[in-house]
Design an enzyme around this catalytic site. Structure first.
Site, PDB file in Angstrom:
ATOM      1  N   PHE A 133       5.835  31.943   1.840  1.00 58.16           N
ATOM      2  CA  PHE A 133       6.494  32.810   2.811  1.00 58.16           C
ATOM      3  C   PHE A 133       7.373  33.820   2.077  1.00 58.16           C
ATOM      4  O   PHE A 133       7.773  33.577   0.935  1.00 58.16           O
ATOM      5  CB  PHE A 133       7.335  31.976   3.783  1.00 58.16           C
ATOM      6  CG  PHE A 133       6.833  32.028   5.190  1.00 58.16           C
ATOM      7  CD1 PHE A 133       5.713  31.314   5.572  1.00 58.16           C
ATOM      8  CD2 PHE A 133       7.470  32.820   6.151  1.00 58.16           C
ATOM      9  CE1 PHE A 133       5.231  31.375   6.865  1.00 58.16           C
ATOM     10  CE2 PHE A 133       6.998  32.883   7.449  1.00 58.16           C
ATOM     11  CZ  PHE A 133       5.879  32.169   7.805  1.00 58.16           C
ATOM     12  N   HIS A 156      11.355  42.122  11.949  1.00 53.25           N
ATOM     13  CA  HIS A 156      10.217  41.438  11.324  1.00 53.25           C
ATOM     14  C   HIS A 156       9.123  42.476  11.094  1.00 53.25           C
ATOM     15  O   HIS A 156       8.861  43.301  11.973  1.00 53.25           O
ATOM     16  CB  HIS A 156       9.735  40.335  12.271  1.00 53.25           C
ATOM     17  CG  HIS A 156       8.741  39.400  11.680  1.00 53.25           C
ATOM     18  ND1 HIS A 156       7.472  39.809  11.320  1.00 53.25           N
ATOM     19  CD2 HIS A 156       8.818  38.078  11.390  1.00 53.25           C
ATOM     20  CE1 HIS A 156       6.818  38.756  10.821  1.00 53.25           C
ATOM     21  NE2 HIS A 156       7.617  37.708  10.860  1.00 53.25           N
ATOM     22  N   LEU A 166       4.988  38.747  18.133  1.00 55.14           N
ATOM     23  CA  LEU A 166       4.904  38.440  16.714  1.00 55.14           C
ATOM     24  C   LEU A 166       3.502  38.089  16.249  1.00 55.14           C
ATOM     25  O   LEU A 166       2.790  37.323  16.896  1.00 55.14           O
ATOM     26  CB  LEU A 166       5.836  37.270  16.386  1.00 55.14           C
ATOM     27  CG  LEU A 166       6.136  37.169  14.890  1.00 55.14           C
ATOM     28  CD1 LEU A 166       7.065  38.288  14.467  1.00 55.14           C
ATOM     29  CD2 LEU A 166       6.736  35.827  14.542  1.00 55.14           C
ATOM     30  N   GLU A 216       4.285  35.974   9.860  1.00 54.73           N
ATOM     31  CA  GLU A 216       4.277  36.214   8.421  1.00 54.73           C
ATOM     32  C   GLU A 216       3.320  35.242   7.715  1.00 54.73           C
ATOM     33  O   GLU A 216       2.911  35.468   6.569  1.00 54.73           O
ATOM     34  CB  GLU A 216       5.705  36.005   7.906  1.00 54.73           C
ATOM     35  CG  GLU A 216       5.925  36.351   6.473  1.00 54.73           C
ATOM     36  CD  GLU A 216       7.413  36.304   6.118  1.00 54.73           C
ATOM     37  OE1 GLU A 216       8.254  36.747   6.918  1.00 54.73           O
ATOM     38  OE2 GLU A 216       7.724  35.812   5.025  1.00 54.73           O
ATOM     39  N   HIS A 258      13.789  40.746  15.694  1.00 54.52           N
ATOM     40  CA  HIS A 258      13.303  39.377  15.620  1.00 54.52           C
ATOM     41  C   HIS A 258      14.393  38.318  15.595  1.00 54.52           C
ATOM     42  O   HIS A 258      14.273  37.277  16.227  1.00 54.52           O
ATOM     43  CB  HIS A 258      12.458  39.266  14.359  1.00 54.52           C
ATOM     44  CG  HIS A 258      11.804  37.938  14.161  1.00 54.52           C
ATOM     45  ND1 HIS A 258      10.867  37.448  15.049  1.00 54.52           N
ATOM     46  CD2 HIS A 258      11.933  36.998  13.189  1.00 54.52           C
ATOM     47  CE1 HIS A 258      10.459  36.253  14.618  1.00 54.52           C
ATOM     48  NE2 HIS A 258      11.097  35.956  13.508  1.00 54.52           N
ATOM     49  N   ARG A 303      17.798  36.775   6.849  1.00 58.20           N
ATOM     50  CA  ARG A 303      17.267  35.414   6.822  1.00 58.20           C
ATOM     51  C   ARG A 303      15.851  35.398   6.237  1.00 58.20           C
ATOM     52  O   ARG A 303      15.040  36.261   6.560  1.00 58.20           O
ATOM     53  CB  ARG A 303      17.229  34.851   8.245  1.00 58.20           C
ATOM     54  CG  ARG A 303      16.408  33.588   8.365  1.00 58.20           C
ATOM     55  CD  ARG A 303      16.416  33.048   9.763  1.00 58.20           C
ATOM     56  NE  ARG A 303      15.557  33.751  10.684  1.00 58.20           N
ATOM     57  CZ  ARG A 303      14.249  33.526  10.827  1.00 58.20           C
ATOM     58  NH1 ARG A 303      13.620  32.653  10.071  1.00 58.20           N
ATOM     59  NH2 ARG A 303      13.554  34.193  11.744  1.00 58.20           N
TER      60      ARG A 303
HETATM   61  C1  LIG Z   1       8.050  34.735  17.973  1.00 58.23           C
HETATM   62  C2  LIG Z   1       8.977  34.027  17.048  1.00 58.23           C
HETATM   63  C3  LIG Z   1       8.482  33.302  15.978  1.00 58.23           C
HETATM   64  C4  LIG Z   1       9.348  32.631  15.117  1.00 58.23           C
HETATM   65  N1  LIG Z   1       8.817  31.933  14.076  1.00 58.23           N
HETATM   66  C5  LIG Z   1       9.654  31.233  13.261  1.00 58.23           C
HETATM   67  C6  LIG Z   1       9.136  30.423  12.214  1.00 58.23           C
HETATM   68  O1  LIG Z   1       7.921  30.281  12.040  1.00 58.23           O
HETATM   69  N2  LIG Z   1      10.006  29.773  11.422  1.00 58.23           N
HETATM   70  C7  LIG Z   1      11.370  29.863  11.580  1.00 58.23           C
HETATM   71  O2  LIG Z   1      12.114  29.240  10.826  1.00 58.23           O
HETATM   72  N3  LIG Z   1      11.888  30.616  12.595  1.00 58.23           N
HETATM   73  C8  LIG Z   1      11.064  31.290  13.430  1.00 58.23           C
HETATM   74  N4  LIG Z   1      11.600  32.036  14.447  1.00 58.23           N
HETATM   75  C9  LIG Z   1      13.047  31.951  14.733  1.00 58.23           C
HETATM   76  C10 LIG Z   1      13.352  30.627  15.424  1.00 58.23           C
HETATM   77  O3  LIG Z   1      12.291  30.271  16.265  1.00 58.23           O
HETATM   78  C11 LIG Z   1      14.635  30.680  16.259  1.00 58.23           C
HETATM   79  O4  LIG Z   1      15.676  31.263  15.535  1.00 58.23           O
HETATM   80  C12 LIG Z   1      15.063  29.279  16.668  1.00 58.23           C
HETATM   81  O5  LIG Z   1      13.983  28.595  17.253  1.00 58.23           O
HETATM   82  C13 LIG Z   1      16.236  29.331  17.628  1.00 58.23           C
HETATM   83  O6  LIG Z   1      16.450  28.056  18.167  1.00 58.23           O
HETATM   84  P1  LIG Z   1      17.699  27.783  19.101  1.00 58.23           P
HETATM   85  O7  LIG Z   1      17.638  26.338  19.445  1.00 58.23           O
HETATM   86  O8  LIG Z   1      18.921  28.294  18.458  1.00 58.23           O
HETATM   87  O9  LIG Z   1      17.473  28.687  20.406  1.00 58.23           O
HETATM   88  P2  LIG Z   1      16.236  28.899  21.420  1.00 58.23           P
HETATM   89  O10 LIG Z   1      15.050  28.123  21.074  1.00 58.23           O
HETATM   90  O11 LIG Z   1      16.103  30.384  21.584  1.00 58.23           O
HETATM   91  O12 LIG Z   1      16.806  28.288  22.780  1.00 58.23           O
HETATM   92  C14 LIG Z   1      17.853  28.887  23.511  1.00 58.23           C
HETATM   93  C15 LIG Z   1      18.160  28.020  24.707  1.00 58.23           C
HETATM   94  O13 LIG Z   1      19.341  28.502  25.344  1.00 58.23           O
HETATM   95  C16 LIG Z   1      19.166  28.494  26.742  1.00 58.23           C
HETATM   96  N5  LIG Z   1      20.084  29.490  27.326  1.00 58.23           N
HETATM   97  C17 LIG Z   1      20.397  30.720  26.849  1.00 58.23           C
HETATM   98  N6  LIG Z   1      21.285  31.314  27.681  1.00 58.23           N
HETATM   99  C18 LIG Z   1      21.544  30.441  28.682  1.00 58.23           C
HETATM  100  C19 LIG Z   1      22.373  30.480  29.859  1.00 58.23           C
HETATM  101  N7  LIG Z   1      23.111  31.540  30.177  1.00 58.23           N
HETATM  102  N8  LIG Z   1      22.376  29.394  30.671  1.00 58.23           N
HETATM  103  C20 LIG Z   1      21.605  28.295  30.385  1.00 58.23           C
HETATM  104  N9  LIG Z   1      20.806  28.221  29.297  1.00 58.23           N
HETATM  105  C21 LIG Z   1      20.785  29.282  28.464  1.00 58.23           C
HETATM  106  C22 LIG Z   1      17.696  28.804  26.940  1.00 58.23           C
HETATM  107  O14 LIG Z   1      17.259  28.349  28.192  1.00 58.23           O
HETATM  108  C23 LIG Z   1      17.076  28.009  25.777  1.00 58.23           C
HETATM  109  O15 LIG Z   1      16.843  26.672  26.160  1.00 58.23           O
HETATM  110  C24 LIG Z   1      10.742  32.702  15.318  1.00 58.23           C
HETATM  111  C25 LIG Z   1      11.247  33.429  16.388  1.00 58.23           C
HETATM  112  C26 LIG Z   1      10.375  34.098  17.230  1.00 58.23           C
HETATM  113  C27 LIG Z   1      10.980  34.911  18.343  1.00 58.23           C
END
Ligand SMILES: Cc1cc2nc3c(=O)[nH]c(=O)nc-3n(C[C@H](O)[C@H](O)[C@H](O)COP(=O)(O)OP(=O)(O)OC[C@H]3O[C@@H](n4cnc5c(N)ncnc54)[C@H](O)[C@@H]3O)c2cc1C
Length: 569
Positions: free
Chosen positions: A114, A231, A241, A244, A341, A383
């Protein structure tokens, strides 16, 4: 009034991992505006980093150095060290929870290359890694259902603060429209990123800055918000997306002349340089008129990888190309462009996920954050791919442990239920009563457009000032919007308006911090200040709200092992 020992907002990787830990002793609520397995974590494609060394010898030191160099030396190295050291254990734990990883021929967890990682370090489940981990964690939560209550499709509006202590949240049930107060000994935000402020983004519709702005509104600063990651491979015009992992497997980038232009930008790493560098290279080619067919896109070329490898390793993104562009990457190149991203900045926390108020580390008692909404900061100015799923799981677990420690034997704090509810009900009423001439859809589109064109991959003072003025005008227009659905039941329009309010505020914070940082570092690139300036800006920015506008203070960077050097690839 509802009561739980702990309320966790967000059911992505960070929120669910936190809940598993905290529910070992405490009564835990997880509240999420989308069904847990629809959280954006489930869209993660490429992998999760750990120095397992399954295909080449590797070490946590190398993982740490790559992460710090990738972050342009703005990372807090004490936190990075603990985080990369935890990675192998985290992967094996996920495996034992039931997460299915792709394998090497001899049965070990397979690892692919990566960007910015000097070793093949990404553990993956084909190109559906987030999906595999999210479902494994969800299953574990279901198993623990006795001590974890999940509030599905509930929306968090605001934090309840009493002096230096956080005592709960005000929320509403999206299905019924009922506003409720949840009193808790500890609140954990795992609310994800805010890529939806941009026109071209890979982020899910729910990534709208609600948590980050709820914290900002009670006086908590936001750390490093100017660092937004673009990204390099979003599907042209869609932003969706195209992982990568494609380049990790060996795909090339070609400009309109058919040249592998990365030779001119990062000759030693080529397509697998860190994302900020590849995105800038693509944008520079496009700006110089070398996009494909004169359009704002670049080609990502995969056919030489062969059908078998693409079908085994990249089946989901192949399908995305077919569904959204009508192009099959087995036979043809995919047109792509940089897409917003990831948010490197967010709610400032110490390495134990406790939310802090200043450079001295003063805590907001009972308030924790983890995952993309938090800034630890392990990613610094940029990142590396696959380091974010790791961040969400490592610090999700840590937040859970910290909450156990904090809430054990604590009493509930004071909450004036009537007063807290009224504040949110008034907010609802205010929106319902608006009968203006402005369309929220237009305001949203104008915000996304100006953020993309004036606060995107390249920035300068002139553009940023225009951006800030435009956002101020949009704030005025926002007050004159018109709501069409005045009902209470499943009124998604009203929630979209609240999300838009949060995004407008977040956009201003990003643009103001970008204007403040007169240097180029990691994902923040100023054409009027093209060099990194360690003398003036080797610090985190901390943006505060105040009655007279934003105030920007600084917080030192923790440097332990790797001194700051020039960043070349
Ligand atoms: C398309 C894509 C591909 C990716 N691929 C990778 C990868 O291969 N490897 C890697 O390391 N990272 C990757 N990333 C980044 C990574 O996926 C995220 O940074 C990470 O999953 C974030 O996790 P999280 O638990 O912080 O939040 P999230 O998974 O975004 O969850 C947020 C949560 O907060 C809740 N929420 C938000 N606001 C409120 C509110 N007001 N009231 C109630 N609930 C709320 C939502 O319902 C959700 O459950 C990718 C990101 C994207 C967009």
């Amino acid at each position: 009034m509802i009561e739980h020992d702990v309320v966790i907002i967000g059911a992505g990787l960070a929120g669910m991992r936190c809940a598993l830990e905290a529910s070992k002793e405490l009564d835990v609520a997880v509240l999420t505006k989308v069904y847990p397995s629809r959280s954006h974590s489930g869209a993660a494609q490429g992998g999760i980093a750990a120095s397992l060394g399954n295909s080449e010898p590797d070490s946590w030191e190398e993982h740490m150095y790559d992460t710090v160099k990738g972050g342009d030396f703005l990372n807090d190295q004490d936190a990075v060290e603990e985080y990369v050291k935890a990675a192998p254990r985290i992967i094996y734990e996920l495996e034992h929870m039931g997460c299915v990883f792709s394998r090497t021929p001899d049965g070990k967890i397979a690892q692919r290359k990566f960007g910015g990682h000097s070793k093949p370090r990404a553990c993956f489940s084909a190109d559906r890694t987030g999906h595999a981990i999210l479902h494994a964690l969800h299953e574990q939560l279901m198993k623990n259902a006795k001590s974890v209550k999940i509030y599905n499709e509930w929306y968090m509006h605001s934090l309840i603060i009493d002096g230096d202590r956080c005592n709960g949240v005000v929320v509403s049930n999206i299905q019924t429209g009922e506003v409720e107060v949840i009193r808790a000994k500890a609140v954990v935000f795992c609310t994800g990123g805010y890529g939806r402020v941009y026109k071209i983004t890979s982020n899910a519709f729910a990534s709208t800055a609600d948590g980050v702005i709820a914290a900002f509104e009670v006086g908590i600063p936001l750390e490093d918000p100017e660092f937004v990651q673009f990204h390099p491979s979003g599907l042209f015009r869609q932003g969706i997306l195209f992982s990568e992992a494609a380049r990790g497997e060996g795909a090339y980038l070609l400009n309109g002349k058919g040249e592998r232009f990365m030779e001119n930008y990062a000759p030693s790493r080529m397509e697998l340089a860190p994302r900020d560098i590849v995105s800038r290279a693509e944008q520079s080619e496009i700006d110089a008129g070398r996009g494909v067919n004169g359009e704002d896109c670049i080609h990502l070329d995969l056919p030489h990888l062969g059908e078998a490898r693409i079908l085994e390793r990249l089946p989901q993104i192949r399908q995305l190309g077919i569904d959204f562009l009508g192009i099959d990457c087995i036979t043809d190149p995919i047109p792509i462009q940089p897409t917003a991203h990831y948010s490197m900045g967010g709610i400032p926390v110490d390495k134990f996920c406790h939310v802090i108020l200043d450079a001295e580390g003063t805590k907001m008692n009972g308030f924790f954050a983890a995952g993309e909404c938090a800034c630890v900061s392990v990613h610094g100015g940029n990142r590396l791919g696959t380091n974010s799923l790791l961040d969400a799981v490592v610090f999700g677990e840590r937040a859970g442990k910290s909450v156990l420690e904090y809430a054990r034997g604590k009493d509930f704090g004071n909450v004036n239920e009537g007063q807290e509810k009224t504040k949110v009900l008034e907010k609802f009423e205010d929106v319902f009563q608006r009968d203006g001439s402005e369309s929220y859809k237009d305001i949203r589109e104008d915000m996304k457009e100006i953020m993309m064109s004036h606060c995107g991959v390249f920035r300068d003072e002139k553009k940023l000032k225009v951006c800030i003025d435009t956002l101020k005008e949009l704030q005025v227009r926002f007050k004159k919007g018109k709501v069409t659905d005045k009902g209470k039941i499943f009124n998604t329009e009203i929630y979209e308006i609240m999300e838009l309010g949060n995004m407008l505020r977040m956009s201003e914070v990003i643009a103001e911090a970008a204007l403040y940082r007169q240097e180029s570092r990691g994902g923040h690139s100023r054409t009027d200040f093209p060099k990194r300036d360690d003398e003036k800006f080797l610090h985190h920015s901390m943006v505060y709200d105040s009655p007279d506008g934003f105030v920007i203070k600084t917080k030192p960077v923790v440097i332990t092992k790797y001194p700051v050097t020039e960043r070349t690839y």
